[in-house]
Enzyme design. Structure first.
Site, mmCIF file in Angstrom:
data_model
loop_
_atom_site.group_PDB
_atom_site.id
_atom_site.type_symbol
_atom_site.label_atom_id
_atom_site.label_comp_id
_atom_site.label_asym_id
_atom_site.label_seq_id
_atom_site.Cartn_x
_atom_site.Cartn_y
_atom_site.Cartn_z
ATOM 1 N N ASP A 143 -33.375 -49.144 35.903
ATOM 2 C CA ASP A 143 -33.094 -48.032 36.400
ATOM 3 C C ASP A 143 -34.671 -47.134 37.147
ATOM 4 O O ASP A 143 -35.356 -46.609 35.289
ATOM 5 C CB ASP A 143 -32.339 -47.837 34.909
ATOM 6 C CG ASP A 143 -31.614 -46.308 34.942
ATOM 7 O OD1 ASP A 143 -32.994 -45.213 35.109
ATOM 8 O OD2 ASP A 143 -30.409 -45.775 35.144
ATOM 9 N N THR A 187 -17.185 -45.864 39.235
ATOM 10 C CA THR A 187 -17.142 -45.638 40.578
ATOM 11 C C THR A 187 -18.131 -45.884 41.103
ATOM 12 O O THR A 187 -17.722 -45.931 42.721
ATOM 13 C CB THR A 187 -16.103 -44.630 40.911
ATOM 14 O OG1 THR A 187 -17.150 -43.142 39.998
ATOM 15 C CG2 THR A 187 -14.718 -44.246 39.262
ATOM 16 N N ASP A 237 -35.015 -44.490 33.456
ATOM 17 C CA ASP A 237 -34.793 -44.744 32.373
ATOM 18 C C ASP A 237 -36.456 -45.612 31.678
ATOM 19 O O ASP A 237 -37.075 -44.874 30.918
ATOM 20 C CB ASP A 237 -34.180 -46.291 31.810
ATOM 21 C CG ASP A 237 -33.326 -45.452 31.483
ATOM 22 O OD1 ASP A 237 -32.611 -44.421 30.815
ATOM 23 O OD2 ASP A 237 -31.900 -46.248 31.329
ATOM 24 N N ARG A 241 -24.279 -40.809 38.575
ATOM 25 C CA ARG A 241 -23.138 -41.886 38.881
ATOM 26 C C ARG A 241 -22.541 -41.951 37.471
ATOM 27 O O ARG A 241 -23.085 -42.372 37.155
ATOM 28 C CB ARG A 241 -24.374 -43.033 39.273
ATOM 29 C CG ARG A 241 -23.168 -44.258 40.162
ATOM 30 C CD ARG A 241 -23.948 -45.046 40.576
ATOM 31 N NE ARG A 241 -24.972 -45.528 39.786
ATOM 32 C CZ ARG A 241 -25.944 -46.994 40.139
ATOM 33 N NH1 ARG A 241 -25.816 -47.641 41.305
ATOM 34 N NH2 ARG A 241 -26.295 -47.676 39.267
#
Length: 206
Positions: A197, A105, A200, A101
């Site tokens: 996340d 944006t 992660d 990603r």
């Protein structure tokens, strides 16, 4: 169809995963266990065909899966769901989609794709722990459809309403399975309350 799998064991393990104090080992193990629990429900409507077998007591008509199952994790976090599902469906084949990603944006970008043959005849499970904006899921499903897949299930741990709506709008024929539907996305595209996340936390990269 949107199916939120409201099961006490899933809810308990997901709560452990949400806790910011939970380390990589426990996070990964709970995700693995939730994946197996979710797979039981996701596989509830898999098609069967009759088969003649012999039990120790005589002949019997049993049933076996009539379609191949293909699991497609979206790299990298989707790998965390793979082993749990494969324990329940050990004959499943595996494809991979690599997407990342853009942090500015929030748009997904594909960098790798590899699939088994005959997707058109299989039940394909696209797996990713988080359904946030829905961009990666929408693009992954589009890519799989281009390869011929017709029966696709999207399996995610935690989803945001924005991501669910995006997938439903782009792919109304795809069933979505979640362990939890959370409140919203924040201004940087993360699910709230979410669990951070997932990639992660699975791999200990932060």
């Amino acid at each position: 169809m949107l199916d939120i799998l409201n099961h006490p064991l899933i809810t308990h393990k997901l709560t452990l995963m949400r806790n910011k104090e939970t380390g990589t080992k426990d996070f990964r193990e709970n995700l693995d266990e939730i994946a197996e629990l979710m797979a039981y429900e996701v596989c509830r409507d898999l098609p069967l065909r009759p088969i003649n077998i012999e039990t120790p007591m005589g002949p019997c008509i049993g049933h076996e899966l009539s379609k191949e199952v293909v699991i497609v994790p979206i790299l990298r976090a989707g790998i965390g769901l793979l082993d749990g599902i494969r324990r329940l469906v050990p004959t499943a084949k595996v494809g991979f989609i690599g997407m990342y990603r853009d942090e500015e944006t929030l748009e997904p970008h594909e960098y790798f794709a590899k699939f088994p043959k005959n997707l058109e005849d299989a039940v394909v499970m696209v797996v990713d722990p988080m359904l946030a904006t829905g961009g990666s899921a929408v693009d992954a499903v589009s890519l799989i459809k281009k390869r011929g897949a017709k029966n696709i299930k999207l399996v995610c741990l935690v989803g945001a309403p924005e991501g669910v709506k995006a997938v439903q709008k782009a792919h109304p024929d795809v069933d979505i399975y979640l362990a939890a539907l959370d409140e919203k996305l924040n201004d940087i595209g993360y699910i709230v309350p979410g669990l951070g996340d997932a990639g992660d936390r699975i791999f200990g990269t932060k």
